[in-house]
Scaffold this active site. Sequence first.
Site, PDB file in Angstrom:
ATOM      1  N   ASP A 134      -7.110   4.283  -4.699  1.00  0.00           N
ATOM      2  CA  ASP A 134      -7.664   4.262  -3.105  1.00  0.00           C
ATOM      3  C   ASP A 134      -8.796   5.375  -2.739  1.00  0.00           C
ATOM      4  O   ASP A 134      -8.820   6.093  -4.190  1.00  0.00           O
ATOM      5  CB  ASP A 134      -6.482   3.188  -2.085  1.00  0.00           C
ATOM      6  CG  ASP A 134      -7.784   3.238  -0.705  1.00  0.00           C
ATOM      7  OD1 ASP A 134      -8.352   2.689  -0.859  1.00  0.00           O
ATOM      8  OD2 ASP A 134      -7.447   3.746   0.338  1.00  0.00           O
ATOM      9  N   LYS A 139       1.006  -1.110   0.033  1.00  0.00           N
ATOM     10  CA  LYS A 139      -0.326  -0.339  -0.330  1.00  0.00           C
ATOM     11  C   LYS A 139       1.281   0.992   0.074  1.00  0.00           C
ATOM     12  O   LYS A 139       2.133   0.888   0.777  1.00  0.00           O
ATOM     13  CB  LYS A 139      -0.866  -0.236   1.593  1.00  0.00           C
ATOM     14  CG  LYS A 139      -2.328   0.883   0.903  1.00  0.00           C
ATOM     15  CD  LYS A 139      -3.169  -0.232   0.578  1.00  0.00           C
ATOM     16  CE  LYS A 139      -4.407   0.632   0.292  1.00  0.00           C
ATOM     17  NZ  LYS A 139      -5.762   0.714  -0.361  1.00  0.00           N
TER      18      LYS A 139
HETATM   19  P1  NDP Z   1     -12.916   7.706  -3.185  1.00  0.00           P
HETATM   20  O1  NDP Z   1     -11.774   8.910  -2.781  1.00  0.00           O
HETATM   21  O2  NDP Z   1     -13.061   7.622  -4.403  1.00  0.00           O
HETATM   22  O3  NDP Z   1     -13.791   7.809  -1.871  1.00  0.00           O
HETATM   23  C1  NDP Z   1     -13.713   8.161  -0.807  1.00  0.00           C
HETATM   24  C2  NDP Z   1     -15.153   8.432   0.258  1.00  0.00           C
HETATM   25  O4  NDP Z   1     -14.772   8.538   1.524  1.00  0.00           O
HETATM   26  C3  NDP Z   1     -15.442   9.330  -0.258  1.00  0.00           C
HETATM   27  O5  NDP Z   1     -16.963  10.101  -0.870  1.00  0.00           O
HETATM   28  C4  NDP Z   1     -15.214  10.676   0.540  1.00  0.00           C
HETATM   29  O6  NDP Z   1     -15.470  11.686   1.573  1.00  0.00           O
HETATM   30  C5  NDP Z   1     -15.308   9.726   2.038  1.00  0.00           C
HETATM   31  N1  NDP Z   1     -13.959  10.047   3.042  1.00  0.00           N
HETATM   32  C6  NDP Z   1     -12.792   9.559   2.882  1.00  0.00           C
HETATM   33  N2  NDP Z   1     -12.063   9.765   3.703  1.00  0.00           N
HETATM   34  C7  NDP Z   1     -13.109  10.162   5.067  1.00  0.00           C
HETATM   35  C8  NDP Z   1     -12.962  10.704   6.541  1.00  0.00           C
HETATM   36  N3  NDP Z   1     -12.145  10.988   6.766  1.00  0.00           N
HETATM   37  N4  NDP Z   1     -13.976  11.088   6.865  1.00  0.00           N
HETATM   38  C9  NDP Z   1     -15.245  10.597   6.200  1.00  0.00           C
HETATM   39  N5  NDP Z   1     -15.321  10.346   4.909  1.00  0.00           N
HETATM   40  C10 NDP Z   1     -14.217   9.993   3.916  1.00  0.00           C
HETATM   41  O7  NDP Z   1     -12.032   6.149  -2.650  1.00  0.00           O
HETATM   42  P2  NDP Z   1     -12.709   4.840  -2.347  1.00  0.00           P
HETATM   43  O8  NDP Z   1     -13.865   4.782  -3.038  1.00  0.00           O
HETATM   44  O9  NDP Z   1     -11.695   3.971  -3.759  1.00  0.00           O
HETATM   45  O10 NDP Z   1     -12.383   4.418  -1.423  1.00  0.00           O
HETATM   46  C11 NDP Z   1     -13.033   3.848   0.071  1.00  0.00           C
HETATM   47  C12 NDP Z   1     -12.863   2.731   0.720  1.00  0.00           C
HETATM   48  O11 NDP Z   1     -13.334   1.701   0.323  1.00  0.00           O
HETATM   49  C13 NDP Z   1     -11.780   3.407   1.121  1.00  0.00           C
HETATM   50  O12 NDP Z   1     -11.585   2.424   2.807  1.00  0.00           O
HETATM   51  C14 NDP Z   1     -10.169   2.480   0.441  1.00  0.00           C
HETATM   52  O13 NDP Z   1      -9.111   2.081   1.227  1.00  0.00           O
HETATM   53  C15 NDP Z   1     -11.855   1.149   0.291  1.00  0.00           C
HETATM   54  N6  NDP Z   1     -11.256   0.417  -0.961  1.00  0.00           N
HETATM   55  C16 NDP Z   1     -10.896   0.734  -2.224  1.00  0.00           C
HETATM   56  C17 NDP Z   1     -11.113   0.168  -3.641  1.00  0.00           C
HETATM   57  C18 NDP Z   1     -10.723   0.584  -5.037  1.00  0.00           C
HETATM   58  O14 NDP Z   1     -10.874  -0.221  -5.902  1.00  0.00           O
HETATM   59  N7  NDP Z   1     -10.998   2.366  -4.525  1.00  0.00           N
HETATM   60  C19 NDP Z   1     -10.405  -1.068  -3.140  1.00  0.00           C
HETATM   61  C20 NDP Z   1     -11.052  -1.902  -1.588  1.00  0.00           C
HETATM   62  C21 NDP Z   1     -11.526  -1.240  -0.308  1.00  0.00           C
HETATM   63  P3  NDP Z   1     -15.010  13.587   0.887  1.00  0.00           P
HETATM   64  O15 NDP Z   1     -15.439  12.930  -1.297  1.00  0.00           O
HETATM   65  O16 NDP Z   1     -15.640  14.373   1.451  1.00  0.00           O
HETATM   66  O17 NDP Z   1     -13.157  13.048   1.191  1.00  0.00           O
END
Ligand code: NDP
Length: 441
Positions: free
Chosen positions: A154, A114
């Site tokens: 991510d 990561k």
């Molecule tokens: P994105 O950046 O596309 O979206 C993240 C979302 O989560 C946004 O809505 C963001 O809001 C919100 N968010 C992020 N940080 C925080 C925080 N500290 N508090 C509240 N809301 C938060 O990321 P992903 O959708 O790719 O990832 C989401 C989750 O899924 C993560 O935990 C990631 O590790 C996990 N994941 C992702 C994979 C992938 O293929 N993308 C694979 C496996 C797991 P805002 O816009 O306000 O930041």
Amino acid sequence: KNRDPNEREFHQAVSEVVDSIKPVLDRNPEYRSARILERIVEPERVIMFRVPWVDDDGDVHVNRGFRIEMNSAIGPYKGGLRFHPSVNLGILKFLAFEQVFKNSLTSLPMGGGKGGSDFDPKGKSDMEVMRFCQSFMMELCRHIGPDTDVPAGDIGVGAREIGFLFGMYKKIRNEFTGVLTGKGLNWGGSLVRPEATGYGAVYFAAEMLDTKSKTLDGTTSLVSGSGNVAQFAMEKLIQLGSKAITFSDSSGYIYDEKGVDREKLDFIMNLKNVRRGRVSEYADKYPEAVYTPVNPDAGFNPLWNHKADCAFPCATQNEINDKDAAHMVANKVKVLSEGANMPTTPDGVELFLNNGLLYGPGKAANAGGVSVSGLEMSQNSMRLGWSREEVDQRLKAIMKNVHKTCKETADQYGTPFNYVNGANIAGFVKVADAMLDQGIV
Ligand code: NDP
């Protein structure tokens, strides 16, 4: 803990795995004598570096870049890059550690890694993001490669960032290889990669429900987040007949009693991916929806306190605490499938397990993303591209198999329906056996 005193999330992730695998270590003394546990918690390599870049006004900024190469026993390091101001060594070590077990569960040959940076893409222009990505890759390029370490996206790293990163890697190394996954479709990407994590989390929920002869059709779902994972979880929920009534970003959440339909989801996708706006705008567009800003003093998140059958946390780590978990138990939520990594605190997990809620931990439930990344690597190696149907069928089959492995392992160790134990034990054994075979390295 003495060695890494400030790595709270890393300790949390390790403690959970250690609790699960105690009986495995008891049954297999060779793991203890080869110090598998002590070795598996220590990254094979940690790379930390300076990322200087220049903003549109000509001002110089310095961020910190990281890559944690955690374990390569069963394949090249594989795992995403996160760009978010909260990024630090402990958070990336927790994510890299989880990734080792998740990748093992997929049955594809991928080790765990990561990386990322404390850079915040929010509010930055495309050119600023590009300059940052180029500077980041200038250093990262010497540590990665299609047979060594293959990063992906991510939080904060989507199609735009992967494009800038790939362009710079290609320029420096003068080679067109599958060094990153999540690439654009016409330059080596795989169909269904953007959808894979969200779809996979919903497939995993469907598998869990199937053990009780239930389906998602006609259910109501709580979703958090509004990024890549949340968007495609909602898309699959629509397809399978479940009504998503919530979603969020870090500023607040939306409750839409009528549910997010196709047209509303298109609005969200445009809002978040093209205009890079905030979810509050959804309530301006659809007045029947209610927007509630985050209240940091509340001690719980009201998003998790609406009546629903299913829950899909898709935002970030520790977004569900014991109070949120208690609300879901009281509201009789039947199934929770984690799209995000470690979104539930340990006491929240305990409440779910003790109350018979079907609980799918992230390292199993969100394995769909890295699985299709693995399929993207295969397609790149063969220099072929599979059809949407082919990739989606493979994704479905992998998620079915991940579920089956977790369920059977939990049964085998006398903890039926404890998918946490199932995922940790099955993920661990494969990596531990490979480490034994390969000697003390
Ligand atoms: P994105 O950046 O596309 O979206 C993240 C979302 O989560 C946004 O809505 C963001 O809001 C919100 N968010 C992020 N940080 C925080 C925080 N500290 N508090 C509240 N809301 C938060 O990321 P992903 O959708 O790719 O990832 C989401 C989750 O899924 C993560 O935990 C990631 O590790 C996990 N994941 C992702 C994979 C992938 O293929 N993308 C694979 C496996 C797991 P805002 O816009 O306000 O930041």
